[in-house]
Design an enzyme around this catalytic site. Structure first.
Site, PDB file in Angstrom:
ATOM      1  N   LYS A  52      52.163  51.108  38.965  1.00 13.25           N
ATOM      2  CA  LYS A  52      52.499  52.338  39.701  1.00 13.25           C
ATOM      3  C   LYS A  52      52.471  52.086  41.216  1.00 13.25           C
ATOM      4  O   LYS A  52      53.364  52.506  41.946  1.00 13.25           O
ATOM      5  CB  LYS A  52      51.518  53.460  39.330  1.00 13.25           C
ATOM      6  N   GLN A  96      43.705  57.841  36.581  1.00 14.08           N
ATOM      7  CA  GLN A  96      44.139  57.079  35.407  1.00 14.08           C
ATOM      8  C   GLN A  96      43.222  57.353  34.218  1.00 14.08           C
ATOM      9  O   GLN A  96      42.000  57.292  34.330  1.00 14.08           O
ATOM     10  CB  GLN A  96      44.145  55.575  35.745  1.00 14.08           C
ATOM     11  N   ASP A 119      51.120  63.941  37.783  1.00 15.07           N
ATOM     12  CA  ASP A 119      51.110  63.535  36.373  1.00 15.07           C
ATOM     13  C   ASP A 119      51.481  64.729  35.485  1.00 15.07           C
ATOM     14  O   ASP A 119      51.743  64.562  34.294  1.00 15.07           O
ATOM     15  CB  ASP A 119      49.715  63.022  35.966  1.00 15.07           C
TER      16      ASP A 119
END
Ligand code: NDP
Length: 293
Positions: A52, A96, A119
């Site tokens: 990412k 994460q 997200d």
């Protein structure tokens, strides 16, 4: 059979994102900024976060990685999230997953400002998605939509069977495919581990979305000829044959399912690459104030 090639589609969209980010820099004097928090050093998470960050640099975004030891307290993590929420130089914040057992992922998700939740996991974004309002769509389902769009796969009127009902993939995917939108307009069946007639249902599917987390779970005898197969699964197995020391497998038995399908995503090189594109698009939209003004 035709390949839904994540490498091709993601590279093409990333070029567009890079051009947009350059334009944003000229107009605003700054780059879109994504912050990622990584707790512990799980091998898979390390790889995903590194990818990412690398992709942010590639398209001209600023990226910051904040690392915590696996022993970090929930309170300390939540405090950091609140600090980033207040930081006007940050457009997107991701934490994460998975997190260590002593940290409640729901609390973490709800502490992230929904206006920076690129997200797309926050209940406000999920609720707005449900109502077809501007929002950050969860990155993986968003990536799948972008893939279907890139290959102009017509989904309207099709029966889509989603296998797996997680909050981050299966459930939002089922809602998106049922929405009055393109891609979308499917008749959707959402299945899970308590589904008793899974094979029978998957055999009826024009589109199969497999998000289970079990290597080669969807086999050729479960799939209708001509079906469109979206394999979300990323199952890591150690391997002496690869440089990295592991090999990735999908949730679909690609070798035997591919010849029966009309379109299929490979693993690796499919949905995983598109997930990053979904995240980049959400971050850019956040920077430009396109979702929340
Ligand atoms: P979860 O473990 O959260 O969810 C798995 C789902 O599969 C659950 O809903 C579970 O049902 C269902 N399931 C498990 N066994 C069966 C079965 N025998 N029959 C039917 N359904 C079953 O996984 P995620 O959604 O987070 O991830 C799924 C896969 O996708 C993983 O391999 C993950 O690594 C990968 N992934 C890939 C991403 C990408 O970018 N490509 C991004 C995110 C995930 P129940 O709810 O009843 O337990």
């Amino acid at each position: 059979m035709q390949l839904l090639d994540g490498k091709f589609a993601s590279e093409k969209i990333k070029q567009e994102i890079a051009a947009d980010a350059a334009d944003f820099l000229t107009k605003s004097g700054r780059k879109p900024h994504l912050v990622a928090i990584l707790v512990g050093n799980d091998g898979g998470s390390e790889t995903y976060v590194a990818s990412k960050m690398k992709n942010c640099e590639k398209v001209g975004f600023l990226s910051s990685l904040i690392r915590y030891d696996v022993t970090v307290s929930e309170a300390e993590l939540l405090e950091k999230i609140q600090e980033i929420n207040r930081d006007v130089s940050v457009d997107g914040l991701i934490v994460q997953l998975p997190l260590p057992k002593h940290i409640d992922p729901e609390k973490v998700t709800e502490t992230i400002d929904f206006q920076k939740d690129v997200d797309g996991f926050h209940p406000v974004n999920l609720g707005r998605m449900m109502r077809n309002l501007p929002c950050f769509i969860p990155a993986t389902p968003y990536g799948i939509l972008l893939m279907l769009e890139a290959y102009q796969v017509d989904t309207a009127g099709k029966h889509c069977v989603v296998v797996g009902r997680s909050n981050i993939v299966g459930s939002p995917m089922s809602i998106l495919m049922a929405r009055n939108a393109n891609p979308g307009n499917c008749t959707v069946t959402l299945t899970h581990s308590r589904t008793t007639n899974l094979k029978e249902l998957v055999l009826q599917a024009d589109i199969v979305v497999a998000a289970i987390g079990k290597k080669n779970f969807v086999t050729a005898d479960m799939v209708k000829p001509g079906a469109i197969i979206i394999d979300v699964g990323i199952n890591r197995e150690t391997s002496e044959l690869t440089k990295s020391g592991y090999k990735l497998y999908g949730d679909v038995d690609f070798e035997n399912v591919a010849p029966k399908s009309s379109w299929i995503t490979p693993v690796p090189g499919g949905v995983g690459l598109m997930t990053i594109v979904g995240l980049l698009k959400n971050t850019l939209a956040s920077a430009k104030g396109e979702v929340y003004k």
